[in-house]
Design a protein around this motif. Structure first.
Motif, mmCIF file in Angstrom:
data_model
loop_
_atom_site.group_PDB
_atom_site.id
_atom_site.type_symbol
_atom_site.label_atom_id
_atom_site.label_comp_id
_atom_site.label_asym_id
_atom_site.label_seq_id
_atom_site.Cartn_x
_atom_site.Cartn_y
_atom_site.Cartn_z
ATOM 1 N N ILE A 1 0.825 -1.219 0.000
ATOM 2 C CA ILE A 1 0.000 0.000 0.000
ATOM 3 C C ILE A 1 0.857 1.268 0.000
ATOM 4 N N PRO A 2 1.847 1.407 0.875
ATOM 5 C CA PRO A 2 2.702 2.617 0.820
ATOM 6 C C PRO A 2 3.514 2.709 -0.474
ATOM 7 N N ILE A 3 3.932 1.540 -1.017
ATOM 8 C CA ILE A 3 4.747 1.549 -2.236
ATOM 9 C C ILE A 3 3.927 1.972 -3.449
ATOM 10 N N PHE A 4 2.760 1.350 -3.643
ATOM 11 C CA PHE A 4 1.961 1.597 -4.846
ATOM 12 C C PHE A 4 1.003 2.779 -4.704
ATOM 13 N N ASP A 5 0.432 2.973 -3.527
ATOM 14 C CA ASP A 5 -0.576 4.028 -3.358
ATOM 15 C C ASP A 5 -0.064 5.228 -2.573
ATOM 16 N N PHE B 1 -7.671 -2.360 5.911
ATOM 17 C CA PHE B 1 -6.643 -1.836 5.025
ATOM 18 C C PHE B 1 -7.241 -0.678 4.228
ATOM 19 N N LYS B 2 -6.480 0.387 4.086
ATOM 20 C CA LYS B 2 -6.976 1.563 3.385
ATOM 21 C C LYS B 2 -7.030 1.291 1.892
ATOM 22 N N THR B 3 -8.152 1.627 1.268
ATOM 23 C CA THR B 3 -8.348 1.341 -0.152
ATOM 24 C C THR B 3 -8.585 2.597 -0.984
ATOM 25 N N MET B 4 -8.697 3.768 -0.315
ATOM 26 C CA MET B 4 -8.971 5.008 -1.038
ATOM 27 C C MET B 4 -7.941 6.075 -0.680
ATOM 28 N N ASN B 5 -7.650 6.936 -1.659
ATOM 29 C CA ASN B 5 -6.790 8.091 -1.385
ATOM 30 C C ASN B 5 -7.641 9.236 -0.809
ATOM 31 N N ASP B 6 -7.012 10.333 -0.492
ATOM 32 C CA ASP B 6 -7.712 11.475 0.112
ATOM 33 C C ASP B 6 -7.755 12.681 -0.826
ATOM 34 N N LYS B 7 -7.852 12.419 -2.126
ATOM 35 C CA LYS B 7 -7.867 13.505 -3.096
ATOM 36 C C LYS B 7 -9.132 14.346 -2.957
ATOM 37 N N LEU C 1 -5.097 -1.026 -6.417
ATOM 38 C CA LEU C 1 -4.831 -2.027 -5.387
ATOM 39 C C LEU C 1 -6.003 -2.106 -4.411
ATOM 40 N N GLY C 2 -6.572 -0.935 -4.085
ATOM 41 C CA GLY C 2 -7.711 -0.902 -3.181
ATOM 42 C C GLY C 2 -8.911 -1.648 -3.726
#
Length: 198
Positions: A33-37, A60-66, A83-84
């Protein structure tokens, strides 16, 4: 007997076994998750538990915070990462909730825990569903999940609470596994109560 004692023992043993079994996936996802997202691997949120006691749920976090130009979060479908999406479809995003089970905050089977702001809703069906530990999956999830309206979800949650048994839990668990793998070969409709005519 099953409701008060046996179920919690089964939950703890099965959660410990499953966590050990999925430990390699757990570690890989934490790294990926940190590597890809490029964000923190865990989603942590306060939820309503048994007897309306709040607890922190782990996923596990599946969304960004855009956010948009006004500083508001974009719609969920635009924030779910590749990945999410895989983690959600496979159900792997739920693995950290095994920790909640080991802490006796959740069960494998039960009503899904809602965010804490639902505590103040003055609705008897909604309040009654807090008589048991919330679950990773439940009767409402195998019946229709997001396609159901809230009153119907609450009705199914309360039906489960009144009729829960080892066999019902096993059927719900098997149906969840079959659904997650794209199968629909087993008929569990006899578990699901028919709504009485008005």
């Amino acid at each position: 007997m099953y409701r008060k004692y046996v179920k919690s023992v089964f939950d703890f043993i099965f959660a410990l076994f499953t966590l050990v079994l999925f430990l390699p996936f757990f570690v890989l996802i934490i790294l990926f998750i940190p590597i890809f997202d490029r964000f923190h691997p865990f989603f942590i949120q306060d939820r309503v538990g048994k007897h309306t006691q709040s607890f922190r749920i782990y996923k596990f976090k599946t969304m960004n915070d855009k956010k948009d130009s006004e500083g508001k979060l974009l719609p969920e479908e635009l924030r779910v990462t590749r990945l999410g999406r895989f983690l959600r479809q496979s159900g792997l995003d739920e693995i950290p909730q095994l920790i909640n089970i080991l802490k006796f905050e959740m069960s494998f089977i039960g009503p899904r825990p809602l965010p804490v702001y639902y505590i103040n809703l003055d609705d008897k069906l909604q309040r009654d569903r807090h008589r048991v530990l919330p679950g990773i999956t439940g009767l409402a999830q195998i019946t229709g999940r997001n396609s159901l309206k809230w009153p119907e979800k609450y009705r199914l949650d309360n039906y489960y609470i009144e009729h829960q048994s080892f066999w019902m839990d096993l059927k719900i668990l098997l149906k969840t596994i079959y659904s997650a793998n794209g199968y629909d070969a087993v008929n569990f409709e006899h578990v699901i109560p028919k709504k009485k005519a008005e």
